[in-house]
Design a protein around this motif. Structure first.
Motif, PDB file in Angstrom:
ATOM      1  N   GLY A  39       0.835  -1.197   0.000  1.00 11.84           N
ATOM      2  CA  GLY A  39       0.000   0.000   0.000  1.00 11.84           C
ATOM      3  C   GLY A  39       0.867   1.243   0.000  1.00 11.84           C
ATOM      4  N   GLU A  40       1.090   1.809   1.226  1.00  8.07           N
ATOM      5  CA  GLU A  40       1.867   3.042   1.316  1.00  8.07           C
ATOM      6  C   GLU A  40       3.107   2.833   2.185  1.00  8.07           C
ATOM      7  N   VAL A  41       4.179   3.511   1.817  1.00 11.80           N
ATOM      8  CA  VAL A  41       5.378   3.471   2.661  1.00 11.80           C
ATOM      9  C   VAL A  41       5.832   4.908   2.917  1.00 11.80           C
ATOM     10  N   THR A  42       6.241   5.185   4.175  1.00 10.07           N
ATOM     11  CA  THR A  42       6.783   6.501   4.509  1.00 10.07           C
ATOM     12  C   THR A  42       8.301   6.393   4.600  1.00 10.07           C
ATOM     13  N   ILE A  43       8.962   7.231   3.841  1.00 17.70           N
ATOM     14  CA  ILE A  43      10.428   7.220   3.835  1.00 17.70           C
ATOM     15  C   ILE A  43      10.892   8.533   4.439  1.00 17.70           C
ATOM     16  N   LYS A  44      11.850   8.433   5.385  1.00 15.07           N
ATOM     17  CA  LYS A  44      12.346   9.634   6.074  1.00 15.07           C
ATOM     18  C   LYS A  44      13.864   9.665   6.053  1.00 15.07           C
ATOM     19  N   GLY A  45      14.407  10.863   6.174  1.00 20.09           N
ATOM     20  CA  GLY A  45      15.851  10.967   6.248  1.00 20.09           C
ATOM     21  C   GLY A  45      16.320  12.384   6.497  1.00 20.09           C
ATOM     22  N   TYR A  46      17.630  12.580   6.354  1.00 20.90           N
ATOM     23  CA  TYR A  46      18.220  13.912   6.509  1.00 20.90           C
ATOM     24  C   TYR A  46      19.012  14.256   5.264  1.00 20.90           C
ATOM     25  N   ALA A  47      19.253  15.566   5.063  1.00 20.30           N
ATOM     26  CA  ALA A  47      20.112  16.029   3.970  1.00 20.30           C
ATOM     27  C   ALA A  47      20.822  17.284   4.429  1.00 20.30           C
ATOM     28  N   TRP A  48      22.057  17.454   4.006  1.00 19.80           N
ATOM     29  CA  TRP A  48      22.876  18.572   4.470  1.00 19.80           C
ATOM     30  C   TRP A  48      24.004  18.794   3.472  1.00 19.80           C
ATOM     31  N   SER A  49      24.486  20.037   3.404  1.00 21.79           N
ATOM     32  CA  SER A  49      25.672  20.297   2.596  1.00 21.79           C
ATOM     33  C   SER A  49      26.590  21.239   3.361  1.00 21.79           C
ATOM     34  N   TRP A 107      23.461  26.360   7.699  1.00 21.93           N
ATOM     35  CA  TRP A 107      24.411  25.582   8.518  1.00 21.93           C
ATOM     36  C   TRP A 107      23.803  24.267   9.007  1.00 21.93           C
ATOM     37  N   ALA A 108      22.473  24.148   8.927  1.00 18.32           N
ATOM     38  CA  ALA A 108      21.819  22.982   9.547  1.00 18.32           C
ATOM     39  C   ALA A 108      21.151  22.103   8.498  1.00 18.32           C
ATOM     40  N   TRP A 109      20.928  20.857   8.871  1.00 17.59           N
ATOM     41  CA  TRP A 109      20.341  19.908   7.946  1.00 17.59           C
ATOM     42  C   TRP A 109      18.879  20.217   7.675  1.00 17.59           C
ATOM     43  N   ARG A 110      18.305  19.592   6.626  1.00 14.85           N
ATOM     44  CA  ARG A 110      16.870  19.531   6.402  1.00 14.85           C
ATOM     45  C   ARG A 110      16.463  18.087   6.646  1.00 14.85           C
ATOM     46  N   LEU A 111      15.412  17.901   7.414  1.00 14.30           N
ATOM     47  CA  LEU A 111      14.817  16.572   7.475  1.00 14.30           C
ATOM     48  C   LEU A 111      13.814  16.501   6.331  1.00 14.30           C
ATOM     49  N   TRP A 112      13.602  15.329   5.794  1.00 12.23           N
ATOM     50  CA  TRP A 112      12.702  15.192   4.641  1.00 12.23           C
ATOM     51  C   TRP A 112      11.891  13.913   4.778  1.00 12.23           C
ATOM     52  N   GLN A 113      10.791  13.860   4.047  1.00  8.61           N
ATOM     53  CA  GLN A 113      10.002  12.624   4.005  1.00  8.61           C
ATOM     54  C   GLN A 113       9.246  12.509   2.703  1.00  8.61           C
ATOM     55  N   LEU A 114       8.892  11.288   2.409  1.00  2.05           N
ATOM     56  CA  LEU A 114       8.110  11.000   1.201  1.00  2.05           C
ATOM     57  C   LEU A 114       7.111   9.900   1.539  1.00  2.05           C
ATOM     58  N   GLN A 115       5.834  10.170   1.217  1.00  5.82           N
ATOM     59  CA  GLN A 115       4.806   9.134   1.319  1.00  5.82           C
ATOM     60  C   GLN A 115       4.660   8.569  -0.084  1.00  5.82           C
ATOM     61  N   ALA A 116       4.994   7.319  -0.270  1.00  8.85           N
ATOM     62  CA  ALA A 116       4.955   6.775  -1.631  1.00  8.85           C
ATOM     63  C   ALA A 116       4.074   5.540  -1.653  1.00  8.85           C
ATOM     64  N   SER A 117       3.404   5.316  -2.775  1.00 13.68           N
ATOM     65  CA  SER A 117       2.624   4.074  -2.866  1.00 13.68           C
ATOM     66  C   SER A 117       3.534   2.974  -3.375  1.00 13.68           C
ATOM     67  N   VAL A 118       3.378   1.828  -2.756  1.00 16.95           N
ATOM     68  CA  VAL A 118       4.188   0.664  -3.139  1.00 16.95           C
ATOM     69  C   VAL A 118       3.524   0.043  -4.368  1.00 16.95           C
TER      70      VAL A 118
END
Ligand code: MTE
Ligand code: MO
Length: 372
Positions: A268-278, A313-324
């Motif tokens: 059905g649905e999956v939530t993917i989360k993480g961080y990104a920074w440069s 200077w700080a990261w962004r947290l991110w997420q994606l709700q995707a259908s499987v």
């Protein structure tokens, strides 16, 4: 045992080495909060943790011949304007274990957690250097930092940054005495540490004892014989540490913190989360996520506030709700970030592998099964 006086640590930390203490929070805790709580902030110590008395603590700032050297108590530091900023700190060895899996490297086996974010407050380094009489000079110069932690021979941890960064008020380099509104915890440099926004963790010297301006970079092992990047072709017989610049600003980075590798997700649905920074204050402008190993992509949602231009200077947290996709038995989830200079992450480890396993920022990949 020189480590017998080390502080007590949070049990949730994944320990990579007990003496010296090196540990990271597990991925699901790492991105639970935008600001990492102090007890689970990753810890990277090279030496035993010094036990410093805040009453007798003094920071020695060496002045130029025409200026004055300073011996600053904590109270003296509090007299400088207090500056507070949110800064992500990342070790050069973050995600080293992925390099090891490709080919052996020398270093601690960090997963994706050698990175954390805090609100740091303290005096600006430029204000303290100016008080001692330092100015920007035409010739190249470096600000050298010495820690009060030392090895059995008495050698202290040390590192340096270019004077131009240190003197630039916009670079916001701090002599920090607060972390998330609290005095610095012992593991993170009590009572004073350097915070160099956008720059590799190794330059954020903890338990700061001495600051001086020198014509050359710090002669410390960690400035000259470590924390440098090399071609995949360089091995321990051919490596010439003098041939490569010390790592300062870090490249663009991102990682998936949920789901975890090997997990089973619902159909059905999956939530993917993480961080990104440069590094260097470059903002992350986009994170792309793939469920099929990089064939097709979707754009993740970036959480939180827009960063200030050139001061991200700080990261962004991110997420994606995707259908499987129906019928899928497994997913190869991949993420990659883009910063505002359009720098991107390399797709694999092979072209960036190096013998010390630093600067590991290939696309992050997580393999999961889909529940039938
Ligand atoms: N400062 C001192 N005095 N001693 C150290 O071992 N480790 C450095 C840096 N400052 C270190 C130090 C490295 S390599 C990193 S990644 C960061 O501190 C880690 O900071 P943290 O433990 O607060 O996360
Ligand atoms: Mo580090």
């Amino acid at each position: 045992d020189p480590y017998s006086d080390d502080p007590v640590r949070h049990p949730a930390l994944k320990v990579n080495s007990q003496r010296p203490f090196n540990a990271e929070p597990p991925p699901e805790l790492l991105t639970e909060n935008y600001i990492t709580p102090n007890p689970i902030f990753f810890t990277r110590n090279h030496l035993p943790v010094p036990n410093l008395d805040p009453e007798t603590y003094r920071l020695h700032v060496v002045g130029p011949p025409e200026g004055q050297s300073l011996s600053l108590s904590l109270n003296d530091l509090y007299q400088f304007p207090k500056h507070e900023i949110t800064v992500t700190l990342q070790c050069a060895g973050n995600r080293r274990s992925e390099m090891t899996r490709f080919k052996e490297v020398k270093g601690l086996e960090w997963n994706t957690g050698a990175i954390s974010t805090a609100r740091w407050a303290g005096a600006r380094l430029c204000d303290v250097l100016a008080k001692a009489g330092h100015q920007l000079c035409e010739t190249e110069a470096h600000v050298c930092f010495e820690g009060l932690d030392s090895d059995p021979t008495g050698t202290a941890y040390g590192a340096s940054i270019p004077l131009a960064r240190a003197m630039d008020p916009e670079a916001e380099v701090l002599l920090a005495y607060e972390m998330n509104g609290q005095p610095l915890p012992r593991d993170h440099g009590f009572p004073v540490r350097v915070v160099v926004p956008g720059v590799v963790g190794a330059r954020h010297v903890k338990w700061l004892g001495k600051v001086s301006v020198e014509p050359e970079e710090s002669y410390s092992h960690w400035q000259r014989r470590d924390y440098k990047g090399f071609s995949p072709s360089v091995d321990w017989d051919t490596v010439d540490f003098d041939s490569a610049p010390s790592i300062q600003e870090l490249p663009v980075q991102s990682a998936i913190t949920e789901p975890k590798d090997g997990e089973t997700v619902q159909s059905g649905e999956v939530t993917i989360k993480g961080y990104a920074w440069s590094g260097g204050g470059r903002a992350v402008v986009r994170v792309d996520v793939s469920l099929d190993g990089g064939l097709t992509w979707q754009v993740a949602e970036l959480d939180g506030e827009e960063p200030r231009p050139r001061k991200a200077w700080a990261w962004r947290l991110w997420q994606l709700q995707a259908s499987v996709p129906a019928g899928k038995k497994e997913l190869n989830i991949v993420c990659k970030a883009v910063d505002d200079s359009y720098n991107v992450q390399p797709d694999t480890v092979a072209p960036i592998w190096n013998l010390r396993g630093v600067l590991s920022n290939a696309w992050h990949r997580v393999h999961v099964r889909v529940a039938p």
